[in-house]
Write a protein that holds these residues in place. Structure first.
Motif, PDB file in Angstrom:
ATOM      1  N   GLY A 160      38.657  31.302  53.049  1.00  0.00           N
ATOM      2  CA  GLY A 160      38.347  30.139  53.889  1.00  0.00           C
ATOM      3  C   GLY A 160      36.915  29.673  53.743  1.00  0.00           C
ATOM      4  N   ASP A 161      36.261  29.449  54.875  1.00  0.00           N
ATOM      5  CA  ASP A 161      34.931  28.839  54.872  1.00  0.00           C
ATOM      6  C   ASP A 161      33.829  29.738  54.336  1.00  0.00           C
ATOM      7  OD1 ASP A 161      35.881  26.499  55.796  1.00  0.00           O
ATOM      8  OD2 ASP A 161      35.484  26.926  57.918  1.00  0.00           O
ATOM      9  N   ALA A 162      34.128  31.003  54.073  1.00  0.00           N
ATOM     10  CA  ALA A 162      33.098  31.895  53.531  1.00  0.00           C
ATOM     11  C   ALA A 162      32.697  31.487  52.108  1.00  0.00           C
ATOM     12  CB  ALA A 162      33.598  33.342  53.547  1.00  0.00           C
ATOM     13  N   VAL A 163      33.532  30.675  51.434  1.00  0.00           N
ATOM     14  CA  VAL A 163      33.195  30.179  50.085  1.00  0.00           C
ATOM     15  C   VAL A 163      32.654  28.767  50.220  1.00  0.00           C
ATOM     16  CG1 VAL A 163      34.050  30.059  47.708  1.00  0.00           C
ATOM     17  CG2 VAL A 163      35.452  31.112  49.470  1.00  0.00           C
ATOM     18  N   ASP A 164      31.555  28.467  49.558  1.00  0.00           N
ATOM     19  CA  ASP A 164      30.976  27.128  49.687  1.00  0.00           C
ATOM     20  C   ASP A 164      31.734  26.093  48.876  1.00  0.00           C
ATOM     21  OD1 ASP A 164      28.679  27.773  51.398  1.00  0.00           O
ATOM     22  OD2 ASP A 164      28.133  29.076  49.729  1.00  0.00           O
ATOM     23  N   LEU A 165      32.220  26.508  47.707  1.00  0.00           N
ATOM     24  CA  LEU A 165      32.883  25.555  46.804  1.00  0.00           C
ATOM     25  C   LEU A 165      33.856  26.337  45.925  1.00  0.00           C
ATOM     26  CD1 LEU A 165      32.618  22.551  45.752  1.00  0.00           C
ATOM     27  CD2 LEU A 165      31.111  23.455  43.980  1.00  0.00           C
ATOM     28  N   ILE A 166      35.052  25.788  45.735  1.00  0.00           N
ATOM     29  CA  ILE A 166      36.011  26.456  44.833  1.00  0.00           C
ATOM     30  C   ILE A 166      36.244  25.548  43.628  1.00  0.00           C
ATOM     31  CG2 ILE A 166      38.363  27.352  44.584  1.00  0.00           C
ATOM     32  CD1 ILE A 166      38.346  27.862  47.646  1.00  0.00           C
ATOM     33  N   LEU A 167      35.969  26.066  42.448  1.00  0.00           N
ATOM     34  CA  LEU A 167      36.247  25.334  41.217  1.00  0.00           C
ATOM     35  C   LEU A 167      37.706  25.609  40.844  1.00  0.00           C
ATOM     36  CD1 LEU A 167      33.082  26.077  39.042  1.00  0.00           C
ATOM     37  CD2 LEU A 167      33.695  23.911  40.157  1.00  0.00           C
ATOM     38  N   ALA A 168      38.489  24.532  40.756  1.00  0.00           N
ATOM     39  CA  ALA A 168      39.930  24.715  40.527  1.00  0.00           C
ATOM     40  C   ALA A 168      40.266  24.471  39.069  1.00  0.00           C
ATOM     41  CB  ALA A 168      40.707  23.756  41.414  1.00  0.00           C
ATOM     42  N   ASP A 169      40.939  25.430  38.459  1.00  0.00           N
ATOM     43  CA  ASP A 169      41.441  25.222  37.102  1.00  0.00           C
ATOM     44  C   ASP A 169      42.810  25.875  36.938  1.00  0.00           C
ATOM     45  OD1 ASP A 169      41.300  24.127  34.567  1.00  0.00           O
ATOM     46  OD2 ASP A 169      40.552  25.996  33.691  1.00  0.00           O
ATOM     47  N   GLY A 170      43.688  25.626  37.891  1.00  0.00           N
ATOM     48  CA  GLY A 170      45.076  26.077  37.779  1.00  0.00           C
ATOM     49  C   GLY A 170      45.230  27.584  37.901  1.00  0.00           C
ATOM     50  N   ALA A 171      46.387  28.072  37.472  1.00  0.00           N
ATOM     51  CA  ALA A 171      46.691  29.500  37.569  1.00  0.00           C
ATOM     52  C   ALA A 171      46.012  30.251  36.427  1.00  0.00           C
ATOM     53  CB  ALA A 171      48.195  29.714  37.519  1.00  0.00           C
ATOM     54  N   CYS A 172      45.588  31.488  36.720  1.00  0.00           N
ATOM     55  CA  CYS A 172      44.902  32.303  35.704  1.00  0.00           C
ATOM     56  C   CYS A 172      45.873  32.717  34.602  1.00  0.00           C
ATOM     57  CB  CYS A 172      44.316  33.552  36.346  1.00  0.00           C
ATOM     58  SG  CYS A 172      43.109  33.178  37.619  1.00  0.00           S
ATOM     59  N   ALA A 173      45.398  32.681  33.360  1.00  0.00           N
ATOM     60  CA  ALA A 173      46.282  32.957  32.224  1.00  0.00           C
ATOM     61  C   ALA A 173      46.738  34.411  32.193  1.00  0.00           C
ATOM     62  CB  ALA A 173      45.568  32.603  30.919  1.00  0.00           C
ATOM     63  N   VAL A 174      45.856  35.355  32.490  1.00  0.00           N
ATOM     64  CA  VAL A 174      46.224  36.776  32.406  1.00  0.00           C
ATOM     65  C   VAL A 174      46.844  37.237  33.730  1.00  0.00           C
ATOM     66  CG1 VAL A 174      45.364  39.137  32.059  1.00  0.00           C
ATOM     67  CG2 VAL A 174      44.429  37.253  30.691  1.00  0.00           C
ATOM     68  N   GLY A 175      46.199  36.954  34.838  1.00  0.00           N
ATOM     69  CA  GLY A 175      46.787  37.259  36.141  1.00  0.00           C
ATOM     70  C   GLY A 175      46.460  38.634  36.697  1.00  0.00           C
ATOM     71  N   LEU A 176      45.855  39.514  35.914  1.00  0.00           N
ATOM     72  CA  LEU A 176      45.414  40.838  36.363  1.00  0.00           C
ATOM     73  C   LEU A 176      43.948  40.982  36.019  1.00  0.00           C
ATOM     74  CD1 LEU A 176      48.137  43.312  35.058  1.00  0.00           C
ATOM     75  CD2 LEU A 176      47.694  42.648  37.414  1.00  0.00           C
ATOM     76  N   GLU A 177      43.243  41.817  36.767  1.00  0.00           N
ATOM     77  CA  GLU A 177      41.819  42.002  36.521  1.00  0.00           C
ATOM     78  C   GLU A 177      41.543  42.620  35.148  1.00  0.00           C
ATOM     79  OE1 GLU A 177      43.576  43.075  38.985  1.00  0.00           O
ATOM     80  OE2 GLU A 177      42.686  42.517  40.910  1.00  0.00           O
ATOM     81  N   SER A 178      40.261  42.577  34.795  1.00  0.00           N
ATOM     82  CA  SER A 178      39.844  43.121  33.506  1.00  0.00           C
ATOM     83  C   SER A 178      40.030  44.638  33.449  1.00  0.00           C
ATOM     84  CB  SER A 178      38.369  42.782  33.266  1.00  0.00           C
ATOM     85  OG  SER A 178      37.578  43.350  34.291  1.00  0.00           O
ATOM     86  N   THR A 179      40.134  45.138  32.238  1.00  0.00           N
ATOM     87  CA  THR A 179      40.147  46.582  31.990  1.00  0.00           C
ATOM     88  C   THR A 179      38.715  47.078  32.127  1.00  0.00           C
ATOM     89  OG1 THR A 179      41.958  46.273  30.425  1.00  0.00           O
ATOM     90  CG2 THR A 179      40.735  48.341  30.262  1.00  0.00           C
ATOM     91  N   VAL A 180      38.495  48.104  32.984  1.00  0.00           N
ATOM     92  CA  VAL A 180      37.139  48.639  33.178  1.00  0.00           C
ATOM     93  C   VAL A 180      36.999  49.923  32.364  1.00  0.00           C
ATOM     94  CG1 VAL A 180      35.456  49.540  34.834  1.00  0.00           C
ATOM     95  CG2 VAL A 180      36.942  47.634  35.494  1.00  0.00           C
ATOM     96  N   VAL A 181      36.023  49.930  31.447  1.00  0.00           N
ATOM     97  CA  VAL A 181      35.820  51.091  30.574  1.00  0.00           C
ATOM     98  C   VAL A 181      34.422  51.659  30.796  1.00  0.00           C
ATOM     99  CG1 VAL A 181      35.678  51.860  28.173  1.00  0.00           C
ATOM    100  CG2 VAL A 181      37.401  50.203  28.823  1.00  0.00           C
ATOM    101  N   ASP A 182      34.378  52.939  31.128  1.00  0.00           N
ATOM    102  CA  ASP A 182      33.098  53.629  31.314  1.00  0.00           C
ATOM    103  C   ASP A 182      32.580  54.088  29.953  1.00  0.00           C
ATOM    104  OD1 ASP A 182      30.947  55.130  32.040  1.00  0.00           O
ATOM    105  OD2 ASP A 182      32.068  56.675  33.111  1.00  0.00           O
ATOM    106  N   CYS A 183      31.426  53.562  29.570  1.00  0.00           N
ATOM    107  CA  CYS A 183      30.852  53.884  28.260  1.00  0.00           C
ATOM    108  C   CYS A 183      29.626  54.771  28.399  1.00  0.00           C
ATOM    109  CB  CYS A 183      30.444  52.593  27.554  1.00  0.00           C
ATOM    110  SG  CYS A 183      31.796  51.463  27.288  1.00  0.00           S
ATOM    111  N   THR A 184      29.462  55.414  29.557  1.00  0.00           N
ATOM    112  CA  THR A 184      28.195  56.119  29.793  1.00  0.00           C
ATOM    113  C   THR A 184      28.260  57.608  29.474  1.00  0.00           C
ATOM    114  OG1 THR A 184      28.760  56.541  32.104  1.00  0.00           O
ATOM    115  CG2 THR A 184      27.534  54.523  31.635  1.00  0.00           C
ATOM    116  N   SER A 185      29.446  58.089  29.045  1.00  0.00           N
ATOM    117  CA  SER A 185      29.534  59.536  28.825  1.00  0.00           C
ATOM    118  C   SER A 185      30.041  59.876  27.432  1.00  0.00           C
ATOM    119  CB  SER A 185      30.433  60.160  29.887  1.00  0.00           C
ATOM    120  OG  SER A 185      31.682  59.492  29.874  1.00  0.00           O
TER     121      SER A 185
END
Ligand code: TXA
Ligand code: MG
Length: 331
Positions: A160-185
Motif C-alpha cells: 500500500g502507501d508504504a511504497v512511494d511509486l510502483i513502476l509497472a511492467d506486467g508479470a515477471c518472466a521468471v516468477g521466483l526469486e534469484s538463486t542465492v549462492v554463497d561464494c565466501t567459503s
C-alpha cells in the motif's frame, strides 16, 4: 495512494528522483517485484525494513547495473568473476566479502561482513540503477513472510502507501526469486534455489551443486532461511492426490487422475477453487504462475490449498522449496 505508473523513460526519471530523495520504489525485475531504496542511504534502507515488517538481521540484496559496478562493493575471486560473467545479467545472487570502503549502509548486510549482489536481467531495472548512479537494495516487495509479488497489483495490495511509486511492467518472466549462492567459503554453496536452475550451475561448475538450505539444523548461513516464508493465510497440503471438501486445488500437468473426496470431478470445481500451474507440465511456466496462483486460491472461505506433486528437477527444485516453506508455515 501509491501511484502505479507504466515503466517508460519519464517514469524512470521520476523513480530516480524518488530514490535520490530517500524514498521507496516498487521495481520490476525478471524474478519478482522488488522494494527498492538507495543502498548507500541508511535511512532509506531502514524504510524497507519498516515497510515489510522485516527483522533487521535479515540482509538485503544489492542490485547493480553491471559487474564493474558490483566490484565497487564486493571482492571477487577468480571463480566469482567467472560466475558473474556467465550468469549476469540474471537470476543469480552472489554472497561475497563486502569491501570495507563500499559505502553501503550497514543495514543492507544486517551486520555481516558479506554482501549479496546481483545484476537483474530486467532492462528497465538496470536502466533505473544506471540513471540513479547508486546501487539499489531490494528485497521482494511484500510484507515479510507472505507470498512474493509477481505483478504491480500484488505490490500495491501487500505494501500500500508504504511504497512511494510502483513502476509497472506486467508479470515477471521468471516468477521466483534469484538463486542465492554463497561464494565466501571456497566452493560455492546454494543457500536458496531460484531462477537459475541447479543443472545450469552444475554444468558451469562441472560438478554437483552443494546446498545448504538451513533445514538440517546446522549453522544457518543465510538469515532469511530461519524465517517464515511464502505463507498464504490458509493451510497448504503437499503431494495431494485428491481434493478434500472445501479445499482449493493447485494442479500441475494433467488433472485426469485427481479425485474429489465425497464424489464429483475436478473439472466441476468452481473457478475460484482451481488453478493449474502448467497444463503441459512445463516447469518454467509453473514457476512464473506459482505466487499469483497461490494468491488467487488464498481465500478465507477455502479450508486449504491442496497442491499436486511438482517434479524435483531444474527450476522445480526452487518451486518445491517455496511450496515446502508455504506448507510448514501456513496457518
Ligand atoms: O530475485 C530476487 O532475489 C528478489 C529480486 C527483487 O531481486 N529479491 C529477493 O530479496 O528475493 P529477499 O530480500 O527477499 O531475499 C534475499 C535473500 C534472503 O534470504 C537473505 O537472507 C539472503 O538473500 N541474503 C542477503 N544477504 C545475505 C548475506 N550477506 N549472507 C547470506 N544471505 C544473505
Ligand atoms: Mg522475499
Amino acid at each position: 495512494m501509491t501511484q502505479i505508473v507504466a515503466l517508460n523513460s519519464g517514469s524512470l526519471a521520476r523513480a530516480a528522483l524518488v530514490l535520490r530523495g530517500g524514498g521507496l520504489v516498487g521495481l520490476p525485475t525478471e524474478t519478482v517485484y522488488g522494494l527498492a531504496a538507495n543502498a548507500l542511504d541508511g535511512r532509506a534502507v531502514a524504510k524497507i525494513f519498516a515497510a515489510k515488517g522485516r527483522p533487521q538481521f535479515n540482509p538485503l540484496i544489492v542490485h547493480v547495473c553491471d559487474l564493474e559496478q558490483a566490484q565497487d562493493f564486493a571482492h571477487f575471486g577468480a571463480l566469482d568473476l567467472a560466475l558473474a560473467q556467465h550468469f549476469w545479467p540474471g537470476a543469480l545472487t552472489l554472497i561475497l566479502e563486502r569491501r570495507v570502503d563500499s559505502g553501503l549502509s550497514d543495514l543492507v548486510s544486517g551486520g555481516l561482513s558479506t554482501v549479496a549482489v546481483r545484476v537483474p536481467a530486467h532492462k528497465g531495472a538496470r536502466d533505473l540503477i544506471r540513471l540513479c548512479g547508486f546501487p539499489l537494495a531490494a528485497p521482494s516487495a511484500n510484507v515479510s513472510g507472505t507470498l512474493s509479488p509477481t505483478t504491480p497489483a500484488h505490490v500495491a495490495q501487500s505494501l500500500g502507501d508504504a511504497v512511494d511509486l510502483i513502476l509497472a511492467d506486467g508479470a515477471c518472466a521468471v516468477g521466483l526469486e534469484s538463486t542465492v549462492v554463497d561464494c565466501t567459503s571456497g566452493a560455492p554453496v546454494v543457500l536458496r534455489p531460484g531462477g537459475v536452475g541447479a543443472e545450469a550451475l552444475s554444468d558451469f561448475l562441472d560438478r554437483d551443486v552443494s546446498y545448504d538450505l538451513g533445514e538440517a539444523g546446522g549453522a544457518v548461513k543465510s538469515p532469511g532461511q530461519l524465517l517464515k516464508h511464502y505463507a498464504p493465510g490458509i493451510p497448504v497440503r503437499l503431494r495431494a492426490v485428491d481434493v478434500a471438501e472445501g479445499e482449493a486445488l493447485l494442479g500441475f500437468g494433467s488433472l485426469k487422475f485427481m479425485g474429489v473426496r465425497g464424489g464429483g470431478a475436478v473439472a466441476d470445481l468452481p473457478d475460484e477453487r482451481l488453478r493449474n500451474l502448467s497444463e503441459e507440465g512445463d516447469l518454467y511456466e509453473a514457476a512464473a504462475h506459482l505466487f499469483a496462483m497461490m494468491r488467487a486460491l488464498d481465500r478465507p472461505e477455502h479450508k486449504g490449498i491442496a497442491v499436486m506433486d511438482v517434479p524435483e528437477v531444474g527450476i522445480g527444485i526452487a518451486i518445491n522449496d517455496r511450496l515446502r516453506r508455504a506448507a510448514i508455515f501456513s496457518s
